[in-house]
Design a protein around this motif. Structure first.
Motif, PDB file in Angstrom:
ATOM      1  N   ARG A 146      52.178  32.413  56.957  1.00  0.00           N
ATOM      2  CA  ARG A 146      52.181  31.799  58.290  1.00  0.00           C
ATOM      3  C   ARG A 146      52.063  32.817  59.410  1.00  0.00           C
ATOM      4  NH1 ARG A 146      56.729  27.674  59.361  1.00  0.00           N
ATOM      5  NH2 ARG A 146      55.417  27.402  61.189  1.00  0.00           N
ATOM      6  N   THR A 147      52.554  34.030  59.213  1.00  0.00           N
ATOM      7  CA  THR A 147      52.545  35.028  60.281  1.00  0.00           C
ATOM      8  C   THR A 147      51.412  36.035  60.145  1.00  0.00           C
ATOM      9  OG1 THR A 147      54.112  36.429  59.078  1.00  0.00           O
ATOM     10  CG2 THR A 147      55.025  34.853  60.654  1.00  0.00           C
ATOM     11  N   ARG A 148      50.583  35.898  59.148  1.00  0.00           N
ATOM     12  CA  ARG A 148      49.509  36.859  58.907  1.00  0.00           C
ATOM     13  C   ARG A 148      48.568  36.963  60.111  1.00  0.00           C
ATOM     14  NH1 ARG A 148      46.251  35.694  53.688  1.00  0.00           N
ATOM     15  NH2 ARG A 148      46.466  33.681  54.678  1.00  0.00           N
ATOM     16  N   GLU A 149      48.152  35.842  60.679  1.00  0.00           N
ATOM     17  CA  GLU A 149      47.233  35.860  61.814  1.00  0.00           C
ATOM     18  C   GLU A 149      47.857  36.532  63.030  1.00  0.00           C
ATOM     19  OE1 GLU A 149      44.009  35.046  61.948  1.00  0.00           O
ATOM     20  OE2 GLU A 149      44.179  34.745  59.786  1.00  0.00           O
ATOM     21  N   PHE A 150      49.126  36.297  63.245  1.00  0.00           N
ATOM     22  CA  PHE A 150      49.807  36.897  64.392  1.00  0.00           C
ATOM     23  C   PHE A 150      49.802  38.421  64.291  1.00  0.00           C
ATOM     24  CE2 PHE A 150      53.761  38.636  66.163  1.00  0.00           C
ATOM     25  CZ  PHE A 150      53.594  38.288  67.489  1.00  0.00           C
ATOM     26  N   TYR A 151      50.110  38.953  63.131  1.00  0.00           N
ATOM     27  CA  TYR A 151      50.190  40.394  62.975  1.00  0.00           C
ATOM     28  C   TYR A 151      48.820  41.067  62.872  1.00  0.00           C
ATOM     29  CZ  TYR A 151      55.189  40.098  62.682  1.00  0.00           C
ATOM     30  OH  TYR A 151      56.503  39.895  62.978  1.00  0.00           O
ATOM     31  N   LYS A 152      47.773  40.300  62.647  1.00  0.00           N
ATOM     32  CA  LYS A 152      46.424  40.869  62.658  1.00  0.00           C
ATOM     33  C   LYS A 152      45.997  41.203  64.082  1.00  0.00           C
ATOM     34  CE  LYS A 152      44.204  38.950  58.581  1.00  0.00           C
ATOM     35  NZ  LYS A 152      43.156  38.030  58.101  1.00  0.00           N
ATOM     36  N   GLY A 153      46.525  40.465  65.048  1.00  0.00           N
ATOM     37  CA  GLY A 153      46.163  40.671  66.446  1.00  0.00           C
ATOM     38  C   GLY A 153      46.906  41.851  67.045  1.00  0.00           C
TER      39      GLY A 153
END
Length: 87
Positions: free
Chosen positions: A46-53
C-alpha cells in the motif's frame, strides 16, 4: 492425566517430555508470526507508491520559502534603515 493412568499428588510438579509439551505454544507463535508477515506485506504494497515519489519535496519547499523570506527581510532592513550619527 487420568486417561493416561497418571496421578498427581499435592506439591508435585507436572513433568512433560516430548513434542506435545510445546506444540500449542509453537502453533500460537507461528500463527502470530504469519499474521504479522501478512500485515507487513499489505502495508508495504500500500505504501510502495508513496515512497517511490519525492517524500521530502514538501519540506524542501518550506525550507526554500523560509530562506527566501529571511533574505527578503534582510534586504528590506538594509534599504530602510538609516545609520544614526552621533554628534
Amino acid at each position: 492425566m487420568r486417561a493416561k493412568g497418571l496421578t498427581r499428588g499435592a506439591g508435585e510438579d507436572l513433568i512433560c517430555i516430548g513434542v506435545e509439551c510445546y506444540k500449542m505454544a509453537f502453533l500460537v507463535i507461528t500463527g502470530a508470526t504469519l499474521i504479522s508477515c501478512a500485515v507487513s506485506l499489505v502495508l508495504a504494497i500500500r505504501t510502495r507508491e508513496f515512497y517511490k515519489g519525492d517524500i521530502y519535496k514538501k519540506f524542501r519547499e518550506q525550507s526554500d520559502s523560509i530562506d527566501h523570506d529571511e533574505e527578503t527581510m534582510v534586504s528590506k532592513e538594509s534599504i530602510t534603515s538609516t545609520p544614526k550619527i552621533d554628534r
